[in-house]
Design a protein around this motif. Structure first.
Motif: not given
Length: 203
Positions: A102-110, A128-130
């Motif tokens: 897990r990373r800060e700002g993670q929105i998806a992964g697997g 920041k939008g990136t």
């Protein structure tokens, strides 16, 4: 401690869990289709979302495990392969639960079990939008459990990040003290100049 199953090094608990589940299934003795295997995996490993879409970045959420259809076929036809990949899946699910990737700002992964049996991981973070996309291979063939190595690496990174933050805080504190000392010196110099002027006026 790690155990070698087929071409993969997995944790002892992963091996024991997968072996126990397989023995229970073998007692039933029925063949299953890929969809059935995915359904069974979902029941055994409820912390993960399973699919056969092995393209990185294609799934949503943070707990995805994609398995190539040919690997599912191998799992169906070969009990040794089934044991290997189920143990590997167990370690992947434990990694998901522990948040090791897990990373800060993670929105998806697997994780991805590729057609050649190799293991990969991917993640998308947003700040920041990136959006930043990263994928990497995990060495399941190296002696020792890959998950333990990654956990150690992450702990080291965390310690380094804490040290860096501490250094920054110390540097910032030193800079503040230096700035304060500079201001005090400037105030003293101004006060001394004013005192000198006052003496000149009195003379």
């Amino acid at each position: 401690m790690a155990v070698k199953v087929g071409n993969s090094w997995v944790s002892e608990e992963a091996y024991a869990y997968a072996k126990g589940k397989m023995e229970a299934e073998n007692a039933k003795g029925d063949k299953k289709a890929n969809a059935d295997i995915l359904s069974e995996l979902s029941e055994k490993y409820p912390g993960a979302k399973f699919s056969t879409n092995t393209a990185p970045y294609s799934a949503k959420g943070k707990n995805n495990i994609a398995i190539s259809p040919n690997i599912l076929q191998e799992m169906q036809n070969d009990p040794e392969k089934r044991l290997e990949y189920e143990a590997l899946i167990y370690d992947c699910e434990q990694a998901i639960k522990s948040g090791v990737f897990r990373r800060e700002g993670q929105i998806a992964g697997g994780f991805i079990i590729n057609p050649d049996g190799s293991l990969g991981a991917w993640g998308i973070t947003q700040s920041k939008g990136t959006k930043v996309r990263k994928s990497f291979a995990l060495d399941k063939k190296d002696k020792g459990s890959w998950i333990e190595k990654i956990q150690e690496k992450m702990k080291t990174k965390k310690k380094e990040a804490i040290k860096l933050e501490k250094k920054k805080a110390e540097k910032s504190e030193k800079e503040k003290r230096a700035e304060k000392a500079k201001e005090n010196h400037a105030h003293r110099s101004a006060a001394e100049r004013n005192r000198g002027r006052n003496l000149d006026i009195k003379l």
